[in-house]
Write an enzyme that holds these catalytic residues in place. Sequence first.
Site, PDB file in Angstrom:
ATOM      1  N   GLY A 150      -2.284  -2.734   3.244  1.00  0.00           N
ATOM      2  CA  GLY A 150      -1.114  -3.285   2.580  1.00  0.00           C
ATOM      3  C   GLY A 150       0.204  -2.987   3.259  1.00  0.00           C
ATOM      4  CB  ALA A 151       3.231  -4.964   3.820  1.00  0.00           C
ATOM      5  CG  ASN A 153       6.712  -6.822   1.109  1.00  0.00           C
ATOM      6  OD1 ASN A 153       5.511  -6.493   1.157  1.00  0.00           O
ATOM      7  ND2 ASN A 153       7.114  -8.026   1.444  1.00  0.00           N
ATOM      8  CD  GLU A 250      -1.424 -14.043   3.769  1.00  0.00           C
ATOM      9  OE1 GLU A 250      -0.291 -14.413   4.136  1.00  0.00           O
ATOM     10  OE2 GLU A 250      -2.245 -14.798   3.243  1.00  0.00           O
ATOM     11  CB  CYS A 284       6.184 -11.896   4.525  1.00  0.00           C
ATOM     12  SG  CYS A 284       5.418 -12.527   3.017  1.00  0.00           S
ATOM     13  CE  LYS A 451       4.759 -22.213  15.795  1.00  0.00           C
ATOM     14  NZ  LYS A 451       6.005 -22.975  15.492  1.00  0.00           N
ATOM     15  CD  GLU A 458      -3.554 -12.139   0.731  1.00  0.00           C
ATOM     16  OE1 GLU A 458      -2.339 -12.029   0.530  1.00  0.00           O
ATOM     17  OE2 GLU A 458      -4.343 -11.171   0.803  1.00  0.00           O
TER      18      GLU A 458
HETATM   19  P1  NAD Z   1       3.103  -2.743   9.160  1.00  0.00           P
HETATM   20  O1  NAD Z   1       2.530  -3.766  10.056  1.00  0.00           O
HETATM   21  O2  NAD Z   1       3.891  -1.649   9.742  1.00  0.00           O
HETATM   22  O3  NAD Z   1       1.941  -2.036   8.291  1.00  0.00           O
HETATM   23  C1  NAD Z   1       1.055  -2.786   7.494  1.00  0.00           C
HETATM   24  C2  NAD Z   1      -0.156  -1.924   7.159  1.00  0.00           C
HETATM   25  O4  NAD Z   1      -0.961  -1.769   8.327  1.00  0.00           O
HETATM   26  C3  NAD Z   1       0.181  -0.515   6.687  1.00  0.00           C
HETATM   27  O5  NAD Z   1      -0.720  -0.155   5.669  1.00  0.00           O
HETATM   28  C4  NAD Z   1      -0.033   0.333   7.936  1.00  0.00           C
HETATM   29  O6  NAD Z   1      -0.346   1.671   7.669  1.00  0.00           O
HETATM   30  C5  NAD Z   1      -1.211  -0.383   8.568  1.00  0.00           C
HETATM   31  N1  NAD Z   1      -1.320  -0.199  10.015  1.00  0.00           N
HETATM   32  C6  NAD Z   1      -0.328  -0.081  10.911  1.00  0.00           C
HETATM   33  N2  NAD Z   1      -0.828   0.030  12.159  1.00  0.00           N
HETATM   34  C7  NAD Z   1      -2.176  -0.026  12.040  1.00  0.00           C
HETATM   35  C8  NAD Z   1      -3.252   0.055  12.971  1.00  0.00           C
HETATM   36  N3  NAD Z   1      -3.035   0.191  14.275  1.00  0.00           N
HETATM   37  N4  NAD Z   1      -4.512  -0.024  12.504  1.00  0.00           N
HETATM   38  C9  NAD Z   1      -4.750  -0.184  11.184  1.00  0.00           C
HETATM   39  N5  NAD Z   1      -3.762  -0.244  10.256  1.00  0.00           N
HETATM   40  C10 NAD Z   1      -2.486  -0.171  10.672  1.00  0.00           C
HETATM   41  O7  NAD Z   1       3.957  -3.569   8.082  1.00  0.00           O
HETATM   42  P2  NAD Z   1       5.022  -3.028   7.033  1.00  0.00           P
HETATM   43  O8  NAD Z   1       6.209  -2.539   7.782  1.00  0.00           O
HETATM   44  O9  NAD Z   1       4.369  -2.149   6.043  1.00  0.00           O
HETATM   45  O10 NAD Z   1       5.412  -4.375   6.253  1.00  0.00           O
HETATM   46  C11 NAD Z   1       6.356  -5.277   6.708  1.00  0.00           C
HETATM   47  C12 NAD Z   1       5.701  -6.435   7.428  1.00  0.00           C
HETATM   48  O11 NAD Z   1       4.714  -7.041   6.576  1.00  0.00           O
HETATM   49  C13 NAD Z   1       6.672  -7.547   7.753  1.00  0.00           C
HETATM   50  O12 NAD Z   1       6.429  -8.035   9.044  1.00  0.00           O
HETATM   51  C14 NAD Z   1       6.343  -8.614   6.717  1.00  0.00           C
HETATM   52  O13 NAD Z   1       6.681  -9.920   7.096  1.00  0.00           O
HETATM   53  C15 NAD Z   1       4.881  -8.447   6.563  1.00  0.00           C
HETATM   54  N6  NAD Z   1       4.423  -9.005   5.282  1.00  0.00           N
HETATM   55  C16 NAD Z   1       3.667 -10.151   5.298  1.00  0.00           C
HETATM   56  C17 NAD Z   1       3.262 -10.728   4.101  1.00  0.00           C
HETATM   57  C18 NAD Z   1       2.442 -11.989   4.073  1.00  0.00           C
HETATM   58  O14 NAD Z   1       1.839 -12.255   3.043  1.00  0.00           O
HETATM   59  N7  NAD Z   1       2.401 -12.783   5.118  1.00  0.00           N
HETATM   60  C19 NAD Z   1       3.616 -10.118   2.889  1.00  0.00           C
HETATM   61  C20 NAD Z   1       4.377  -8.940   2.922  1.00  0.00           C
HETATM   62  C21 NAD Z   1       4.774  -8.395   4.135  1.00  0.00           C
END
Ligand code: NAD
Length: 484
Positions: A150-151, A153, A250, A284, A451, A458
């Site tokens: 998860g992210a 936000n 996502e 996002c 892209k 989802e």
């Molecule tokens: P992030 O990419 O830093 O982290 C996301 C998750 O991945 C976290 O749980 C993190 O611990 C894990 N992670 C990080 N590196 C990893 C690795 N090498 N291996 C396995 N897991 C790893 O993202 P964030 O800063 O938490 O969130 C912000 C980002 O999320 C923004 O780019 C935003 O656009 C995106 N986002 C996308 C959506 C969507 O539905 N498309 C929704 C919300 C946020």
Amino acid sequence: MIDPQPKGSHFIDGTHVEDGNGAEIPVFYPASGARIATVYAATDAVVEQALASATRAQAEWAALSGTERGRVLRRAADIMRDRNRDLSELETRDTGKPLQETLVADATSGADALEYFGGLTGSLTGDHIPLGADFAYTRREPLGVCVGLGAWNYPTQIACWKAAPALACGNAMIFKPSETTPLSALQVAEILHEAGLPPGVFNVVQGRARVGSLLVNDARVAKVSLTGSVPTGRKVYAMAAVGMKHVTMELGGKSPLVIFDDADLENAVSGAIMANFYSSGQICSNGTRVFVQKGIKEAFLKRLSERLEGVKMGDPLDEAVNYGPLVSAEQLEIVEGYIAKGIEEGARLVCGGKRVEREGYYLEPTVFADVTDDMTIAREEIFGPVLSLLEFETEDEALARANDTEFGLSAGVFTRDLARAHRMIAGFEAGTCYINSYNDAPVEAPFGGTKMSGLGRENARDAIEHYSQKKSVYVRMGDVEAPF
Ligand code: NAD
């Protein structure tokens, strides 16, 4: 009120688990910077415990009828709604998002997903394929153990958007929340178990990238669903490819919002506010490149500036507050860096741009005008309250410039011309689009990107395709012919 300090950092096999040998993960209230909880990253032993528990529980869960599985999910949805206020307050403490928002957009949308997929489970079937005297049929089967990453936000929403379709299809899930907001996924786990979920079917483990990659690389895991940034998506997708695992990605965006001269000005301004400043811009799908047609540009800017005076900043736990801090000191610094870059590259700062003089990670809602397509603030995802206004003249020009990005998550158009709206939608290279609206995400409609913004979808029935697979079965009714 829910105590922000959880009973254990992890939730495995139906119970809280603690192992203080893991790296410490402090949890801060973004509105004050005060530490409100501490969790520990999963050690290898905890990760193993979660994997073993999920693997064992999955077969048992998949053996239940769809109706029985659905009943658990729907009960969980009801509990979640009953506890909406407490869950929303916890979400506000964890993320800093105004309670005004969390009361309507977090646990409630998680409950929607549990209810929607709970209602679908009984009808998740294969097909019958007549072949003359013979026939074939398909069995819709779960993938096995799924990992959700998860992210920060929308922690509750993300946990539920992944768990609900995964569990509906008969999978087990291990969910790793973002290390920035680790609290509410544990509540989701507790609620699912209270609703009757067998132990081990939904587990939560805490940790940073290392724990995420341990899970993704394990041979017992069949699928990974990530909500995160594009750089993380690249790494996780590559790791999953080694094991030929299913993925849903996502990821981030830099979405266009195109406003034509004939648009309803007030609605267009509302759309731009929803597309840039809700959740302090940490969404996002945000439409952060706001293309405004030349004839309406000054009027739009004037009205936007007036409407931004309606921002009520303060403690996000106060329900009257409609604009909160950013999630962390790090995120605040990143966004400030982009604002400095915008000024340096010649964009005109119309309002905001500064840190707010108070405790917590507050940043003024920021609007840049005279932004050009090549500026950093128009190309990179900022993930903060920064709107970039770009001027355009013709429809073809707007569409070409809107699509000139590596991302493809969302796109929106405001116009009273119906034919033009649909032409724009057909031309947008984006997975989730809006006409005269922005940032709606009902569970009934698929959500996802094209892209670099990701793959898979989802929500809606589409998510079922990403958490199940079909087995084809040929049935011969007569003798088997063979050449010798
Ligand atoms: P992030 O990419 O830093 O982290 C996301 C998750 O991945 C976290 O749980 C993190 O611990 C894990 N992670 C990080 N590196 C990893 C690795 N090498 N291996 C396995 N897991 C790893 O993202 P964030 O800063 O938490 O969130 C912000 C980002 O999320 C923004 O780019 C935003 O656009 C995106 N986002 C996308 C959506 C969507 O539905 N498309 C929704 C919300 C946020």
